[in-house]
Write an enzyme that holds these catalytic residues in place. Structure first.
Site, PDB file in Angstrom:
ATOM      1  N   PRO A  60       1.763  47.004 -54.415  1.00  0.00           N
ATOM      2  CA  PRO A  60       1.558  48.452 -54.537  1.00  0.00           C
ATOM      3  C   PRO A  60       2.569  49.187 -53.660  1.00  0.00           C
ATOM      4  O   PRO A  60       2.685  48.894 -52.476  1.00  0.00           O
ATOM      5  CB  PRO A  60       0.132  48.663 -54.019  1.00  0.00           C
ATOM      6  CG  PRO A  60      -0.481  47.301 -53.947  1.00  0.00           C
ATOM      7  CD  PRO A  60       0.638  46.335 -53.751  1.00  0.00           C
ATOM      8  N   MET A  61       3.319  50.125 -54.234  1.00  0.00           N
ATOM      9  CA  MET A  61       4.292  50.901 -53.464  1.00  0.00           C
ATOM     10  C   MET A  61       4.118  52.370 -53.804  1.00  0.00           C
ATOM     11  O   MET A  61       4.152  52.755 -54.980  1.00  0.00           O
ATOM     12  CB  MET A  61       5.719  50.437 -53.764  1.00  0.00           C
ATOM     13  CG  MET A  61       6.042  49.052 -53.236  1.00  0.00           C
ATOM     14  SD  MET A  61       7.754  48.546 -53.563  1.00  0.00           S
ATOM     15  CE  MET A  61       7.631  48.148 -55.320  1.00  0.00           C
ATOM     16  N   ALA A  62       3.943  53.191 -52.766  1.00  0.00           N
ATOM     17  CA  ALA A  62       3.681  54.619 -52.950  1.00  0.00           C
ATOM     18  C   ALA A  62       4.826  55.284 -53.710  1.00  0.00           C
ATOM     19  O   ALA A  62       6.003  55.121 -53.358  1.00  0.00           O
ATOM     20  CB  ALA A  62       3.499  55.291 -51.597  1.00  0.00           C
ATOM     21  N   CYS A 112      -0.418  49.281 -44.809  1.00  0.00           N
ATOM     22  CA  CYS A 112       0.515  50.403 -44.757  1.00  0.00           C
ATOM     23  C   CYS A 112       0.837  50.782 -43.311  1.00  0.00           C
ATOM     24  O   CYS A 112      -0.073  51.001 -42.506  1.00  0.00           O
ATOM     25  CB  CYS A 112      -0.080  51.601 -45.492  1.00  0.00           C
ATOM     26  SG  CYS A 112       1.056  53.010 -45.561  1.00  0.00           S
ATOM     27  N   ASN A 163       4.107  37.770 -48.607  1.00  0.00           N
ATOM     28  CA  ASN A 163       4.878  38.981 -48.902  1.00  0.00           C
ATOM     29  C   ASN A 163       5.891  39.195 -47.787  1.00  0.00           C
ATOM     30  O   ASN A 163       5.588  38.984 -46.620  1.00  0.00           O
ATOM     31  CB  ASN A 163       3.908  40.170 -49.009  1.00  0.00           C
ATOM     32  CG  ASN A 163       4.603  41.509 -49.211  1.00  0.00           C
ATOM     33  OD1 ASN A 163       4.256  42.490 -48.559  1.00  0.00           O
ATOM     34  ND2 ASN A 163       5.553  41.577 -50.106  1.00  0.00           N
ATOM     35  N   ASP A 167      10.500  39.907 -47.683  1.00  0.00           N
ATOM     36  CA  ASP A 167      11.839  39.332 -47.851  1.00  0.00           C
ATOM     37  C   ASP A 167      11.957  38.438 -49.079  1.00  0.00           C
ATOM     38  O   ASP A 167      12.649  37.409 -49.053  1.00  0.00           O
ATOM     39  CB  ASP A 167      12.258  38.565 -46.593  1.00  0.00           C
ATOM     40  CG  ASP A 167      12.423  39.468 -45.386  1.00  0.00           C
ATOM     41  OD1 ASP A 167      12.375  40.711 -45.567  1.00  0.00           O
ATOM     42  OD2 ASP A 167      12.577  38.957 -44.264  1.00  0.00           O
ATOM     43  N   GLY A 196       7.700  43.330 -53.453  1.00  0.00           N
ATOM     44  CA  GLY A 196       7.752  44.772 -53.309  1.00  0.00           C
ATOM     45  C   GLY A 196       9.159  45.301 -53.454  1.00  0.00           C
ATOM     46  O   GLY A 196       9.664  45.493 -54.557  1.00  0.00           O
TER      47      GLY A 196
END
Length: 379
Positions: free
Chosen positions: A21-23, A108, A210, A212, A234
């Site tokens: 999930p990325m804003a 976050c 998660n 790199d 991501g």
């Protein structure tokens, strides 16, 4: 590599790859692009939805929880710091059939989140974390609940092993660990050894790694090195939704056929489709193209596109204008070496913004109320 199937509740995720999930990024249009390149394989999670905004039926939030009819399972990420509000949001999702899988954000690092005690700050308060997980799992009923977290606040306040044990005890289905602290933000190098330690600590449930993962080879290497059950990708897919095609191929028996190396003409076609999907989703062409602007630098990274052209692309406001500018590019360019590797935010931060007295007691959560909830979604 030895690979077992990744199970998230009743769902088999094959290959074991999850879109982080990325804003402002992993909205329905971007998820559509990534799914198209993966052939529908993998798990694709919405951008962050705040529980208060969902319960209050904020208009922006209700748009953000829109899922394409082909998205199965529908995965939604929730942010919250108040157990009661989180519980209400989860029950709303179940009662109204808004999603099939719930992920909880404890990773976050941005100040507007951590200063409220949320995101990567929250697992330091062990009892608060437990209360939120208990409300979420109880309210979710048959829906699987997962969580994403970081190693801790900083090197002096590491929380991920305690948080992992609490998650198992409260019935969380799977855990994703970003191998950085909140203080590192996105700087430095992700600690993959921490992912291995978490897997050893909570063998009862899947652990996803998660941090790199810039290529399909990185994903395979992470799983081989850490023993994790899957990967969360991501920043590596920013301006490269075709990375999910590479990932699918890499996890096929015998390994993949290498990485996609699109020409600028092929990249431009994806850019145009991305902008068009955003315009359709927002039901406003100008808003869609404006929202697309942030992606221009990622898509054109490494290509010979002059600074003046980049500026012009970054101020477009219609699909016709975007078409005209893309047509001016030297579209015969091959994929450049400079387009591989890290992308997105890389700078670190030395200080994490926290509520007053947050670090005084890792168990006392007095003073954390519904007022600490964010009222807008999307990070």
């Amino acid at each position: 590599m030895t690979q077992t199937q990744l199970k998230v509740g009743p769902y088999t995720v094959q290959p074991p790859v999850v879109l982080a999930p990325m804003a402002g990024i992993t909205n329905a249009p971007f998820r559509t692009l990534c799914r198209e390149f993966s052939g529908g394989k993998g798990l694709f999670v919405s951008e962050m939805i705040t529980t208060r905004a969902l319960v209050e039926r904020d208009a922006k939030t209700m748009r953000l929880i829109h899922f394409d009819g082909t998205e199965k399972p529908r995965s939604i990420q929730l942010y919250g710091v108040d157990p009661v509000t989180v519980g209400k949001a989860v029950r709303m999702i179940v009662d109204e059939d808004l999603a099939d899988h719930i992920d909880l954000n404890f990773g976050c690092p941005v100040p507007k989140v951590t200063r409220k005690g949320g995101g990567s700050a929250l697992p330091y308060k062990r009892n608060l974390l437990r209360a939120i997980l208990r409300e979420a799992v109880t309210g979710a009923g048959p829906l699987p609940v997962t969580m994403k977290m970081r190693k801790g606040i900083d090197d002096d306040h590491i929380t991920y092993l305690d948080a992992g044990r609490i998650a198992v005890e409260e019935g969380v289905t799977a855990i994703a660990l970003h191998g950085r602290t909140a203080a590192q933000h996105y700087g430095g190098t992700a600690d993959w050894d921490a992912i291995a330690r978490l897997k050893e600590t909570v063998p009862e449930i899947p652990v996803l790694g998660n941090g790199d993962i810039w290529s399909a080879e990185d994903a395979v290497r992470m799983m081989d090195r850490t023993g994790c059950d899957g990967v969360v990708v991501g920043r590596g897919c920013l301006g490269r939704p075709w990375l999910f095609g590479d990932l699918v191929a890499a996890f096929e028996p015998g390994g993949g056929a290498g990485s996609a190396r699109p020409t600028l003409k092929e990249v431009a076609a994806v850019m145009r489709r991305h902008a068009e999907l955003l315009a359709e989703w927002l039901e406003d062409e100008e808003r869609g193209v404006i929202d697309f602007r942030k992606h221009v630098a990622w898509y054109t990274k490494g290509f010979s596109v002059g600074s003046e052209m980049r500026k012009r692309l970054a101020i477009t406001s219609s699909l016709a204008e975007l078409d005209d500018l893309l047509a001016e590019l030297d579209l015969d360019q091959e994929w450049p070496p400079g387009a591989d590797g890290p992308r997105g935010r890389t700078s670190g931060r030395n200080r994490v913004v926290l509520p007053d007295g947050w670090l005084a007691d890792p168990y006392d959560c007095a003073g954390v109320t519904a007022d600490a909830e964010l009222d807008t979604s999307g990070g």
